[in-house]
Design a protein around this motif. Sequence first.
Motif, PDB file in Angstrom:
ATOM      1  N   PHE A   1      38.875  37.979  38.679  1.00  0.00           N
ATOM      2  CA  PHE A   1      38.847  36.807  37.811  1.00  0.00           C
ATOM      3  C   PHE A   1      38.324  37.080  36.408  1.00  0.00           C
ATOM      4  O   PHE A   1      38.288  36.175  35.582  1.00  0.00           O
ATOM      5  CB  PHE A   1      38.028  35.693  38.477  1.00  0.00           C
ATOM      6  CG  PHE A   1      38.611  35.257  39.787  1.00  0.00           C
ATOM      7  CD1 PHE A   1      39.806  34.548  39.823  1.00  0.00           C
ATOM      8  CD2 PHE A   1      38.007  35.591  40.987  1.00  0.00           C
ATOM      9  CE1 PHE A   1      40.382  34.169  41.027  1.00  0.00           C
ATOM     10  CE2 PHE A   1      38.560  35.215  42.202  1.00  0.00           C
ATOM     11  CZ  PHE A   1      39.755  34.504  42.210  1.00  0.00           C
TER      12      PHE A   1
ATOM     13  N   PRO B   1      47.169  43.017  33.394  1.00  0.00           N
ATOM     14  CA  PRO B   1      46.489  42.706  34.644  1.00  0.00           C
ATOM     15  C   PRO B   1      46.597  43.847  35.639  1.00  0.00           C
ATOM     16  O   PRO B   1      47.618  44.512  35.711  1.00  0.00           O
ATOM     17  CB  PRO B   1      47.233  41.468  35.151  1.00  0.00           C
ATOM     18  CG  PRO B   1      48.593  41.569  34.540  1.00  0.00           C
ATOM     19  CD  PRO B   1      48.390  42.210  33.195  1.00  0.00           C
TER      20      PRO B   1
ATOM     21  N   ASN C   1      43.718  41.106  38.354  1.00  0.00           N
ATOM     22  CA  ASN C   1      43.553  39.743  37.847  1.00  0.00           C
ATOM     23  C   ASN C   1      44.924  39.072  37.893  1.00  0.00           C
ATOM     24  O   ASN C   1      45.559  38.840  36.863  1.00  0.00           O
ATOM     25  CB  ASN C   1      43.000  39.747  36.424  1.00  0.00           C
ATOM     26  CG  ASN C   1      42.857  38.348  35.859  1.00  0.00           C
ATOM     27  OD1 ASN C   1      43.070  37.349  36.557  1.00  0.00           O
ATOM     28  ND2 ASN C   1      42.517  38.251  34.589  1.00  0.00           N
TER      29      ASN C   1
END
Length: 519
Positions: free
Chosen positions: A427, A433, A436
């Motif tokens: 998070f 990413p 995440n």
Amino acid sequence: MRRRLIAAAALMLLAACSAPAEVPQAPVGEAPFVYVKNLDVITEWDPSRSYSNEIIAFQNIYETLTLWNPVTKKSAPRLATSWRSSADGRTWTFNLRPGVTFHTGRPLDAAAVKASIERTMQAKTGASYIWDAVSGIRAEDTRTVTFSLKYPVPLDLVASAGYSAYIYDTKAAPDLGKWLKEGRDAGSGPYTVVSWQKGKEQELSLKAYDKYWGGWTRPHYNAVKFRVVPDPDRAYRLLQRGEVSFVERLSPPLFARAGAAPGLRTSERPSFQTAMLLFNTAAGPMKDIRLRRAIQKAVDYRGLLKGLKGAASPASGLIPEGLMGHVPGRVPKQDLNGAAQLLARAGYGPAGKPLRLRLTYGEGDTDWRLLATQLTRTLQPLNVTIDARPMPWNAQWELGKKRGQDIFVMYWWPDYADGYSWFGNVFHSGNPPVFNLTYLNDHGLDAMLDTVPELTVTDRPAAQRAYEQATRRVLDQRAAAALPWVVNYQRAYLGGIQGYDDNPAYPDVVFVYDLRPSG
């Protein structure tokens, strides 16, 4: 992705103390230990970058300075025999085990420890963040290495991590990354790579390393094989016939059958492994927080636990019980009326537009299939269609990194026995990413999370408060995820195998060296 009371640390230490000066050769001619997994085993060969399923193989190939013991809930010796920290927690010195060599033949000394951790830090990927507090590493002599820290962290715990804490031979090849990518290893563990067949059922084969520091004086498995079998029924049949040794996960009915089957044994333990539905907060319909909250409310949490028949426990907050950061009293409940109201406010629902959501999960996982089926059935009367797609892990992860789904379903477990990795990796803002996969970009949350590692050492009550605040932010204010359960490990294996137990800090790992082979 998937995930032993530990005998590992004690056995390793005992072996080290009793090993003769000349290490006995590895056993030959015995049947291999065959581990069955439903998903791809190897996603990354470089130990500085490894951050996925290959932990089940890497923990048998590579070693770390320490090993987490779930009985004492403390670090135990592995490559380091002892360690100490300064009064302010900013200097840590580790004393290394003598006589250890890499599979390449080179000695594992303080310089090699320094080189491997520095290389991992420079990679800035995977779980390399675990070394963020380190400002310098010194090889005091061949068997002593000292870490200087910018701020205090429990470095003995960090050094036991399941990822990014491996010690490896950085001099194995001029271009180490390229050399490793071909399916080679540079570890010091009891087993070394024989062959790798990407995408094949018989994916990975290991053999015993003759010069392993623990020695081979008692019965051990001389080889380890990893097979990818997505069909749980077929995996169970293979186990029944003795063609495989261990199945890490079966459906509840098959697990019950295994418990009553002659010649088989089962193991059931709580874990640190959480099931997660990660919502796409950056693109597509789930960018609307009302829809994310609606899906949170629509999940039949109690029904799933009932359907899993002991294979799961309720989740409370993000971090499971037994680790700092766990928040009791947050077990979610289904609220279909609330879900319908939120859908209507967003223009969807029975009286509004139809909503179609793409959900991806790992193929061959019967628990995920149950979740997808129940969620599909629950949402149909609300004019919501779930396009559920089971996928090989590597393909699902690649699609997720491209923001190609509305709901990404996966398991998460700690990088080391601490709650930080749920927040710092899943998070915390990250571009591009990696894990995440909610694509959350909350700088206020990031700033809060960045204080936690130091607070864990200097002010544990404040660290716990920060975790609680971060939990509310992720689940309530941002509605970035839903957590339907915490896994209870349910394993099945051949009845003659002795010495197996689960360690929740190393999910799904079988430390094969510690086993006594079946007869």
